[in-house]
Design an enzyme around this catalytic site. Structure first.
Site, PDB file in Angstrom:
ATOM      1  N   CYS A  93      -4.666   8.954  -5.267  1.00 39.94           N
ATOM      2  CA  CYS A  93      -4.904   8.114  -3.454  1.00 39.94           C
ATOM      3  C   CYS A  93      -4.480   8.974  -2.764  1.00 39.94           C
ATOM      4  O   CYS A  93      -5.385   9.615  -2.383  1.00 39.94           O
ATOM      5  CB  CYS A  93      -3.537   6.911  -3.748  1.00 39.94           C
ATOM      6  SG  CYS A  93      -3.394   5.843  -2.625  1.00 39.94           S
ATOM      7  N   ARG A 127      -2.399  -1.850   6.280  1.00 40.42           N
ATOM      8  CA  ARG A 127      -2.427  -1.556   5.090  1.00 40.42           C
ATOM      9  C   ARG A 127      -3.169  -2.275   3.398  1.00 40.42           C
ATOM     10  O   ARG A 127      -3.024  -3.274   3.549  1.00 40.42           O
ATOM     11  CB  ARG A 127      -1.440  -1.559   4.111  1.00 40.42           C
ATOM     12  CG  ARG A 127      -0.344   0.204   4.945  1.00 40.42           C
ATOM     13  CD  ARG A 127       1.147  -0.197   4.024  1.00 40.42           C
ATOM     14  NE  ARG A 127       0.732   0.661   3.242  1.00 40.42           N
ATOM     15  CZ  ARG A 127       0.868   1.975   3.096  1.00 40.42           C
ATOM     16  NH1 ARG A 127       0.939   2.817   4.015  1.00 40.42           N
ATOM     17  NH2 ARG A 127       0.640   3.322   1.622  1.00 40.42           N
ATOM     18  N   HIS A 209      -3.050   2.954  -8.376  1.00 33.09           N
ATOM     19  CA  HIS A 209      -2.418   3.078  -9.137  1.00 33.09           C
ATOM     20  C   HIS A 209      -2.276   2.040 -10.191  1.00 33.09           C
ATOM     21  O   HIS A 209      -2.501   1.584 -11.165  1.00 33.09           O
ATOM     22  CB  HIS A 209      -1.514   3.065  -8.014  1.00 33.09           C
ATOM     23  CG  HIS A 209      -1.104   4.089  -7.296  1.00 33.09           C
ATOM     24  ND1 HIS A 209      -1.078   5.375  -6.865  1.00 33.09           N
ATOM     25  CD2 HIS A 209      -1.618   3.931  -5.798  1.00 33.09           C
ATOM     26  CE1 HIS A 209      -0.565   5.633  -5.783  1.00 33.09           C
ATOM     27  NE2 HIS A 209      -1.465   4.692  -4.715  1.00 33.09           N
TER      28      HIS A 209
HETATM   29  N1  GLN Z   1      -0.448   8.095   2.550  1.00 28.82           N
HETATM   30  C1  GLN Z   1      -1.656   7.532   1.962  1.00 28.82           C
HETATM   31  C2  GLN Z   1      -1.294   6.706   2.451  1.00 28.82           C
HETATM   32  O1  GLN Z   1      -1.442   6.073   3.270  1.00 28.82           O
HETATM   33  C3  GLN Z   1      -1.636   7.773   0.423  1.00 28.82           C
HETATM   34  C4  GLN Z   1      -0.950   6.878  -0.046  1.00 28.82           C
HETATM   35  C5  GLN Z   1      -0.547   6.992  -1.668  1.00 28.82           C
HETATM   36  O2  GLN Z   1      -1.082   7.457  -2.562  1.00 28.82           O
HETATM   37  N2  GLN Z   1      -0.214   5.415  -2.340  1.00 28.82           N
HETATM   38  O3  GLN Z   1      -2.742   6.373   2.811  1.00 28.82           O
END
Ligand code: GLN
Length: 260
Positions: A93, A127, A209
């Site tokens: 990520c 998101r 993740h």
């Molecule tokens: N900050 C980045 C995003 O929002 C990565 C998020 C993350 O590592 N889960 O895309």
């Protein structure tokens, strides 16, 4: 045999159990009588990328990515050189995004990336959150250069990866850049092109993740095999009893694909 594994920015890039990937790689070494030497390095700390076998970069919020970018850019040339020399890298990520050209955050500000892989990331309005199932591209599970060479490590084999995503960034791959695979469930790189992650040389980037590796032991062994082959080309990894890992993997894939 010893294997040098480094967790970069463990205090800034470690979300949703990412550190569990280091624990998994170390355990799968020990179970085979290989000594894992685990190093952690953060802002301002020296690192010898050429002496490393596996480098790990976890995920992090926009704030954390902003805090480490200067330190990371300072290391660009050395890291690029090690990657061109075949260093094995697992990046999740936020860490994955930093290997690309840039990450444009929701406020329009751009965080510069290392530009080692021709990818770029732009924050979307929504998101991308939830479980993910990916069908791996055949070329990704190759330990050869040029032509596809299947891993030699006996044991659990799967054409899928399963994990969890939570990101605003939507990542796009440049011309000819290889994705890790096709999204069967979830969003992946950007929720549009059904691609997930990236492979460049021995660098693997993904939005998964979880942590990723405990439920995907075949992928953990791919990373270990690539790292060991760099040191001892004629070595292969001993088979492990992955009954539990296999059950966890298949249970999640079946449960999610029923919802697909
Ligand atoms: N900050 C980045 C995003 O929002 C990565 C998020 C993350 O590592 N889960 O895309």
């Amino acid at each position: 045999m010893k294997l040098n594994i480094c967790h970069m920015y463990p205090d800034l890039l470690d979300l949703y159990g990412d550190r569990g990937n280091i624990l998994t790689l170390a355990a799968r070494c020990r179970w085979r009588g290989i000594e894992p030497v685990v190093q952690q390095a953060s802002l301002g700390e020296d690192l010898d990328f050429l002496g490393m076998d596996i480098l790990f970069l976890g995920g992090g919020s926009d704030r954390e990515q902003g805090l480490l970018v200067q330190d990371l850019m300072r290391r660009e040339r050395e890291l690029r050189n090690a990657i061109e020399n075949g260093l094995v890298v697992l990046s999740i990520c936020g860490g994955y995004q930093m290997l690309g050209n840039y990450y444009q955050m929701a406020n329009g500000e751009k965080i510069q990336g290392l530009g080692i892989i021709d990818i770029w990331t732009i924050a979307g309005v929504k998101r991308l959150i939830g479980n993910v199932v990916v069908e791996l591209d055949e070329r990704v599970q190759s330990v050869g250069t040029g032509k596809v060479v299947p891993p030699r490590t006996p044991g659990f084999k799967s054409k899928t990866l399963v994990g969890f995503e939570n990101h605003s960034g939507q990542t796009y791959l440049g011309e000819g850049v290889m994705p890790l695979g096709k999204v069967l469930f979830g969003n992946g790189n950007n929720g549009d092109d059904r691609q997930e992650g990236v492979r460049y040389r021995n660098v693997f980037g993904t939005y998964l993740h979880g942590p990723l590796l405990p439920k995907n032991p075949h992928f953990a062994d791919l990373l270990l095999e690539l790292a060991i082959l760099r040191r001892e080309p004629n070595t292969s990894l001993q088979e492990l009893d992955d009954g539990l890992e296999e059950l966890a993997h298949k249970t999640m894939v079946n449960r999610l694909m029923k919802q697909a």
